[in-house]
Design a protein around this motif. Structure first.
Motif, PDB file in Angstrom:
ATOM      1  N   ALA A 128      17.246  40.891  97.909  1.00 18.88           N
ATOM      2  CA  ALA A 128      15.870  40.445  97.694  1.00 18.88           C
ATOM      3  C   ALA A 128      15.536  39.224  98.533  1.00 18.88           C
ATOM      4  O   ALA A 128      14.434  39.089  99.059  1.00 18.88           O
ATOM      5  CB  ALA A 128      15.651  40.150  96.212  1.00 18.88           C
ATOM      6  N   ILE A 129      16.494  38.312  98.653  1.00 17.80           N
ATOM      7  CA  ILE A 129      16.279  37.112  99.485  1.00 17.80           C
ATOM      8  C   ILE A 129      16.220  37.501 100.955  1.00 17.80           C
ATOM      9  O   ILE A 129      15.444  36.951 101.737  1.00 17.80           O
ATOM     10  CB  ILE A 129      17.384  36.084  99.216  1.00 17.80           C
ATOM     11  CG1 ILE A 129      17.310  35.623  97.755  1.00 17.80           C
ATOM     12  CG2 ILE A 129      17.262  34.879 100.155  1.00 17.80           C
ATOM     13  CD1 ILE A 129      18.526  34.845  97.297  1.00 17.80           C
ATOM     14  N   GLY A 130      17.032  38.477 101.333  1.00 17.16           N
ATOM     15  CA  GLY A 130      16.994  39.031 102.687  1.00 17.16           C
ATOM     16  C   GLY A 130      17.289  38.004 103.755  1.00 17.16           C
ATOM     17  O   GLY A 130      18.201  37.185 103.624  1.00 17.16           O
ATOM     18  N   THR A 131      16.496  38.027 104.814  1.00 21.70           N
ATOM     19  CA  THR A 131      16.705  37.134 105.953  1.00 21.70           C
ATOM     20  C   THR A 131      15.941  35.820 105.808  1.00 21.70           C
ATOM     21  O   THR A 131      15.944  34.996 106.717  1.00 21.70           O
ATOM     22  CB  THR A 131      16.286  37.830 107.253  1.00 21.70           C
ATOM     23  OG1 THR A 131      14.909  38.216 107.159  1.00 21.70           O
ATOM     24  CG2 THR A 131      17.135  39.070 107.494  1.00 21.70           C
ATOM     25  N   ALA A 292      17.110  44.404  88.405  1.00 18.38           N
ATOM     26  CA  ALA A 292      16.174  44.121  89.497  1.00 18.38           C
ATOM     27  C   ALA A 292      15.220  42.997  89.127  1.00 18.38           C
ATOM     28  O   ALA A 292      14.885  42.145  89.959  1.00 18.38           O
ATOM     29  CB  ALA A 292      15.392  45.383  89.860  1.00 18.38           C
ATOM     30  N   GLY A 293      14.766  42.977  87.876  1.00 21.85           N
ATOM     31  CA  GLY A 293      13.895  41.901  87.438  1.00 21.85           C
ATOM     32  C   GLY A 293      14.562  40.545  87.545  1.00 21.85           C
ATOM     33  O   GLY A 293      13.940  39.550  87.961  1.00 21.85           O
ATOM     34  N   MET A 294      15.839  40.488  87.178  1.00 22.85           N
ATOM     35  CA  MET A 294      16.603  39.250  87.316  1.00 22.85           C
ATOM     36  C   MET A 294      16.702  38.844  88.788  1.00 22.85           C
ATOM     37  O   MET A 294      16.530  37.667  89.143  1.00 22.85           O
ATOM     38  CB  MET A 294      18.017  39.430  86.754  1.00 22.85           C
ATOM     39  CG  MET A 294      18.073  39.711  85.276  1.00 22.85           C
ATOM     40  SD  MET A 294      18.017  38.181  84.346  1.00 22.85           S
ATOM     41  CE  MET A 294      18.293  38.795  82.684  1.00 22.85           C
ATOM     42  N   ALA A 295      16.978  39.817  89.651  1.00 19.77           N
ATOM     43  CA  ALA A 295      17.096  39.536  91.081  1.00 19.77           C
ATOM     44  C   ALA A 295      15.783  39.019  91.655  1.00 19.77           C
ATOM     45  O   ALA A 295      15.764  38.094  92.479  1.00 19.77           O
ATOM     46  CB  ALA A 295      17.543  40.798  91.823  1.00 19.77           C
ATOM     47  N   VAL A 296      14.691  39.605  91.219  1.00 20.78           N
ATOM     48  CA  VAL A 296      13.372  39.134  91.659  1.00 20.78           C
ATOM     49  C   VAL A 296      13.178  37.683  91.261  1.00 20.78           C
ATOM     50  O   VAL A 296      12.708  36.842  92.058  1.00 20.78           O
ATOM     51  CB  VAL A 296      12.255  40.015  91.072  1.00 20.78           C
ATOM     52  CG1 VAL A 296      10.888  39.376  91.310  1.00 20.78           C
ATOM     53  CG2 VAL A 296      12.300  41.407  91.679  1.00 20.78           C
ATOM     54  N   ALA A 297      13.522  37.358  90.014  1.00 17.97           N
ATOM     55  CA  ALA A 297      13.358  35.980  89.534  1.00 17.97           C
ATOM     56  C   ALA A 297      14.165  35.002  90.376  1.00 17.97           C
ATOM     57  O   ALA A 297      13.690  33.914  90.720  1.00 17.97           O
ATOM     58  CB  ALA A 297      13.762  35.889  88.066  1.00 17.97           C
ATOM     59  N   ILE A 298      15.396  35.383  90.729  1.00 22.05           N
ATOM     60  CA  ILE A 298      16.232  34.518  91.569  1.00 22.05           C
ATOM     61  C   ILE A 298      15.558  34.282  92.910  1.00 22.05           C
ATOM     62  O   ILE A 298      15.428  33.143  93.383  1.00 22.05           O
ATOM     63  CB  ILE A 298      17.623  35.153  91.775  1.00 22.05           C
ATOM     64  CG1 ILE A 298      18.404  35.217  90.452  1.00 22.05           C
ATOM     65  CG2 ILE A 298      18.423  34.363  92.822  1.00 22.05           C
ATOM     66  CD1 ILE A 298      19.637  36.090  90.515  1.00 22.05           C
ATOM     67  N   ALA A 299      15.131  35.372  93.554  1.00 26.21           N
ATOM     68  CA  ALA A 299      14.533  35.259  94.892  1.00 26.21           C
ATOM     69  C   ALA A 299      13.253  34.443  94.866  1.00 26.21           C
ATOM     70  O   ALA A 299      12.995  33.633  95.773  1.00 26.21           O
ATOM     71  CB  ALA A 299      14.276  36.653  95.458  1.00 26.21           C
ATOM     72  N   LEU A 300      12.438  34.636  93.831  1.00 28.35           N
ATOM     73  CA  LEU A 300      11.197  33.873  93.738  1.00 28.35           C
ATOM     74  C   LEU A 300      11.490  32.390  93.542  1.00 28.35           C
ATOM     75  O   LEU A 300      10.818  31.528  94.131  1.00 28.35           O
ATOM     76  CB  LEU A 300      10.343  34.404  92.587  1.00 28.35           C
ATOM     77  CG  LEU A 300       9.778  35.816  92.766  1.00 28.35           C
ATOM     78  CD1 LEU A 300       9.075  36.276  91.500  1.00 28.35           C
ATOM     79  CD2 LEU A 300       8.826  35.880  93.955  1.00 28.35           C
ATOM     80  N   GLU A 301      12.485  32.070  92.752  1.00 32.83           N
ATOM     81  CA  GLU A 301      12.863  30.674  92.566  1.00 32.83           C
ATOM     82  C   GLU A 301      13.401  30.061  93.860  1.00 32.83           C
ATOM     83  O   GLU A 301      13.198  28.874  94.137  1.00 32.83           O
ATOM     84  CB  GLU A 301      13.924  30.555  91.459  1.00 32.83           C
ATOM     85  CG  GLU A 301      13.389  30.713  90.059  1.00 32.83           C
ATOM     86  CD  GLU A 301      12.567  29.522  89.612  1.00 32.83           C
ATOM     87  OE1 GLU A 301      12.643  28.449  90.253  1.00 32.83           O
ATOM     88  OE2 GLU A 301      11.821  29.654  88.615  1.00 32.83           O
TER      89      GLU A 301
END
Length: 462
Positions: A128-131, A292-301
């Motif tokens: 999710a964080i990607g590049t 996936a929801g958890m991963a989204v939260a990490i990336a947004l933070e």
């Protein structure tokens, strides 16, 4: 991360006893089977004594080996190899990892734990964080007192986000790993019954997983599952800001309108303070939605835009032995989830077998869930009942440890067969499977059920 032999000796309170103090290692390993060139090799002792493989490591190009005793047979180049003697290579591995972590001064560290979904959430978060940032995450399920130090030692110096999953079999394990990682973001996927034998039931599991939250700084973020009944108490363990993810309308990141298609792929809606979006996953099974929801939260933070996060998640493919769905040449669908099993993940896999669209019968081939201790019979019986409730057609249980699972499935419409070993299960499948059938394969890792999947797919036995 690079360390020469002199630095290794300094940080581990050891001494260079052979070769050159300037010998440089850029990779780190304890296993000669996976060791790359210019590696540092730690002679750890578990089922085998790593000192038995030091000569092999040196012959394969290891540049620094860390040992507790010397063997006259060691053949060391005086120019580009070295032997560092320490009191205990396992302690030395941890000490060197502490030095590695101290070099990552600008990195945001993320710790992920929970009874299920750690590895998938870790992989999804990195994707999710990607590049957007330089991300370094542990490989596979390197999540213990050996894997976590190796993850730190393999981190590039320019790492901006460090993602580590944290496993626990005993109280204090996650405290120890948190001291190494120094997480600013802590994630608990859910609290189930995995490792209940050692952690003394679900309340004990919650207490140990909560060690991650206690380790967070007040300026950090705790990401919790709003659908888990343990999360309210867990939130009390931290002074960090708490962000919740789940299907409850009260969650900070709300998951809604979940759809599972006939191939087990999912899509759903996310509502967040960063914006709203529809998310599509190639991973199989509805249980990945919360991961996936958890991963989204990490990336947004971390600071990644929601649109970019969603695009990145759509590209993630499943890991080996984790909900891999493959159709054989004979027209049989294999759901290979043999990597590991716990009550939580077994229920999710059975739901996936129920949801998959196939014209034929549904088979569940299940082995024992280990490390449940006094809770084992009850938990296996619950899984057996879930098989019946899901209207699965055929259940094969393997081994004496799974007999309680078969007992839980009796009295329903499912046809139950218990066998002693893998060859017996394979014999039944070979004689009774028909085109259009689907087969779920799942058990704890030590049971080795991937052999059945390999057989049905015509692959060489592992």
């Amino acid at each position: 991360m690079e360390f020469n032999a002199a630095e290794v000796a300094e940080f581990t309170r050891g001494e260079v006893v052979a070769g050159s103090p300037q010998a440089l290692a850029v990779n780190w390993s304890f296993d000669t089977r996976t060791m790359g060139p210019e590696s540092g090799f730690f002679a750890l002792t578990s089922d085998r004594d790593g000192h038995e493989f030091v000569d092999q490591a040196l012959a394969q190009g290891a540049t620094v080996v860390v040992v507790s005793h010397l063997d006259a047979a060691f053949s060391v180049s005086p120019i580009n190899q070295a032997v560092v003697r320490v009191d205990d290579p396992a302690i030395a591995l941890r000490d060197l990892a502490i030095s590695a972590r101290s070099r990552l001064t600008g990195a945001v560290a993320v710790g992920i734990t929970g009874s299920a979904g750690k590895t998938t959430t870790k992989d999804l978060a990195a994707a999710a964080i990607g590049t957007k940032k330089n991300v370094h995450a542990n490989i596979k399920s390197f999540n213990n007192e050996v894997g976590t130090p190796l993850t730190l030692l393999s981190a590039p110096n320019d790492t901006e986000v460090l993602i580590t999953e944290m496993g626990a079999r005993f109280a204090g394990n996650i405290t120890d790993l948190s001291e190494l990682v120094q997480p600013q973001i802590g994630v608990i996927t859910q609290i189930g019954m995995a490792h209940a034998e050692h952690l003394k039931g679900r309340s004990g599991i919650a207490a140990v997983k909560g060690e991650l939250l206690a380790a967070l700084p007040a300026s950090g973020v705790a990401i919790l599952n709003s659908d888990c009944d343990q999360s309210i108490e867990l939130a009390k363990r931290t002074s960090a800001r708490v962000l919740t993810v789940g299907r409850s309308d009260s969650a900070d990141v709300v998951i809604s309108d979940v759809v599972v298609d006939g191939d087990l792929k999912t899509h759903f809606n996310l509502s967040t303070s960063w914006g709203n979006s529809e998310v599509h996953l190639s991973l199989r099974g509805a249980h990945h939605v919360n991961n996936a929801g958890m991963a989204v939260a990490i990336a947004l933070e971390i600071g990644v835009d929601l649109e970019e996060v969603v695009e990145n998640l759509a590209l993630v493919e499943p890991n080996e032995l984790r909900m891999n769905v493959v159709c054989t040449d004979a027209g049989i669908t294999i759901i290979n989830d043999a990597y590991n099993s716990s009550p939580t993940s077994a229920l999710a896999a059975i739901a996936a077998l129920r949801d998959i669209t196939v014209p034929g019968r549904r088979w569940a081939v299940l082995g024992e869930m280990l490390e449940l201790g006094e809770y084992s019979d009850a938990e296996h019986q619950l899984i057996g009942k879930a098989v019946t409730d899901a209207r699965i057609d055929k259940l094969i249980t393997i081994g004496s440890g799974a007999l309680a699972l078969a007992q839980g499935a009796t009295g329903g419409d499912v046809s139950v067969t218990s066998v002693a070993d893998l060859p017996a299960a394979i014999s039944i499948l070979d004689s009774q499977l028909e085109p259009g059938d689907a087969v779920l394969i799942k058990a704890s890792r030590a049971i080795g059920l991937e052999v059945i999947a390999d057989h049905l797919l015509g692959r060489p036995v592992r």
